[in-house]
Design an enzyme around this catalytic site. Structure first.
Site, PDB file in Angstrom:
ATOM      1  N   LYS A  79      -8.872  27.100 -35.821  1.00  7.09           N
ATOM      2  CA  LYS A  79      -8.423  27.527 -34.498  1.00  7.09           C
ATOM      3  C   LYS A  79      -6.923  27.740 -34.534  1.00  7.09           C
ATOM      4  O   LYS A  79      -6.205  27.044 -35.269  1.00  7.09           O
ATOM      5  CB  LYS A  79      -8.743  26.433 -33.472  1.00  7.09           C
ATOM      6  N   GLY A 179     -15.303  27.015 -13.392  1.00  8.12           N
ATOM      7  CA  GLY A 179     -14.523  27.974 -14.190  1.00  8.12           C
ATOM      8  C   GLY A 179     -15.212  29.320 -14.191  1.00  8.12           C
ATOM      9  O   GLY A 179     -16.332  29.452 -14.688  1.00  8.12           O
ATOM     10  N   VAL A 183     -16.313  34.082 -19.321  1.00  9.42           N
ATOM     11  CA  VAL A 183     -17.676  33.596 -19.565  1.00  9.42           C
ATOM     12  C   VAL A 183     -18.339  33.135 -18.268  1.00  9.42           C
ATOM     13  O   VAL A 183     -19.477  33.504 -17.972  1.00  9.42           O
ATOM     14  CB  VAL A 183     -17.689  32.434 -20.589  1.00  9.42           C
TER      15      VAL A 183
END
Ligand code: NAI
Length: 350
Positions: A79, A179, A183
């Site tokens: 990452k 959220g 997505v």
């Protein structure tokens, strides 16, 4: 305790990112290269300190190793995180400087989008390196924004878990989504198509209101969304949403969402299991995006992605069945399977 064995004595490699002129400051962490070159997204976030950025990168890179192994992808885990510069900054310069750093690794790290980055950012990275995916799709080849695949994978995971835990399809079930970004918003649209009822929350209140109006969903405060009286809680914001306190107060019977590192600490999986709450391990449910990214890097046809993402549902079923049989949390079962795959390179059983 959920005890992740040190598969690669993590982190295997840490690369500091620093380019004063481009306002680039961050880190690349390669957690494991046991299964191949290491693939994982690039997060841009206003981390208060570089130490916090580093700690996040280590956790996220580890998660990528487990995610790639579980998804049977021939890639290790890594990452990148970048501290979002304060004030105005030149995005092209920042991502080109990042691309130069990625290129110096000669392909040991392949980057893609994550929170705070998008397709156009990856185009800037691609000015300096070929080791980048999440670029616009080329003809019939896999590519483009991976988040729609992530959302689809979460739907497959949630459907499989709902059948097992709630003994029903998602139709008529209530899902709380935390959220509503790339997505989360796509997940909401797909859940409405599947007949689910929604309660949504986002720190960006106008965003939550617009989506709620579009989909006929209810809105909750961000402080309450994890504790709503619903069937499913879907964390799709940043990590750490499920603290021990939340785990002990939540009323959903099932947790299944897209966020990486949903549990504030891995052993919270035991608290949830003790309360009869089924936690679908984040890295199993949210693998759709990396499946697309991997196919793009391998220059595979887009048609293979849908089939692989559909495989997330049966994988969740196997994990939940084994968890029920062995009376262990699903996260423990998933970790054991992922570690076995990393050690042996064999993913056939899934
Ligand atoms: P995004 O940045 O597009 O959306 C995140 C959303 O969460 C934003 O709308 C933001 O306002 C909201 N948010 C932040 N903190 C919040 C809080 N405390 N409460 C409520 N809302 C909050 O990010 P994206 O791409 O949708 O990713 C969401 C999560 O899924 C992240 O954890 C990411 O690492 C993970 N993920 C994303 C993948 C992808 O394909 N984009 C792949 C796998 C995991």
């Amino acid at each position: 305790m959920t005890d992740r064995r040190n598969i690669a004595e993590p982190p295997a490699e840490v690369i500091r990112l620093h380019n004063h002129q481009a306002k680039l400051e961050g880190v690349i962490v390669i957690h494991s290269a046991l299964l191949g070159l290491s693939l994982g997204g690039c997060r841009v976030w206003p981390y208060p300190t570089i130490d916090e950025a580093f700690a996040d990168a280590v956790r996220l890179a580890e998660g990528m190793s487990y995610k790639n192994a579980m998804a049977a992808l021939p890639f290790g885990g890594a990452k990148a995180v970048i501290r979002r510069p304060e004030g105005d900054y030149d995005k092209a310069a920042l991502f080109e400087a990042f691309g130069e750093a990625v290129d110096r690794l000669g392909g040991r790290y392949i980057t893609a989008q994550d929170v705070g980055t998008c397709v156009s950012d990856m185009e800037h990275v691609a000015q300096r390196t070929g080791h980048v995916v999440g670029r616009p799709a080329d003809g019939r080849l896999a590519g483009g924004d991976p988040s729609r695949w992530t959302a689809l994978g979460v739907v497959h995971a949630m459907q499989a878990a709902s059948r097992r835990v709630l003994s029903s399809e998602l139709e008529g079930r209530t899902v709380a989504v935390q959220g509503l970004g790339h997505v989360g918003s796509e997940l909401c649209r797909r859940l409405v198509e599947a007949g689910a009822r929604l309660i949504v929350a986002d720190i960006d209140r106008p965003r939550a209101e617009a989506l709620a109006n579009e989909l006929g969903a209810g809105i909750a405060d961000t402080a309450d969304i994890a504790l709503m009286h619903v069937d499913v809680f879907a964390p799709c914001a940043l990590g750490g949403a499920i603290t021990r306190k939340v785990a002990n107060a939540m009323r959903a019977r099932l947790i299944c969402g897209a966020a990486n590192n949903q549990l504030a600490a891995p052993d919270i999986a035991h608290d949830l299991a003790a309360r009869g709450i089924t936690y679908v391990p984040d890295y199993v449910a949210n693998a759709g995006g990396i499946v697309s990214a991997a196919a793009e890097y391998m220059r595979e046809d887009r048609s293979v992605v849908a089939g692989r993402v559909a495989g997330i549902g049966p994988r969740v079923s196997i994990i939940l069945e084994e968890a029920a049989r062995s009376k262990l949390p699903p996260l423990v079962i998933a970790d054991r399977i992922a570690e076995l795959i990393m050690r042996t390179g064999q993913a056939e059983r899934l």
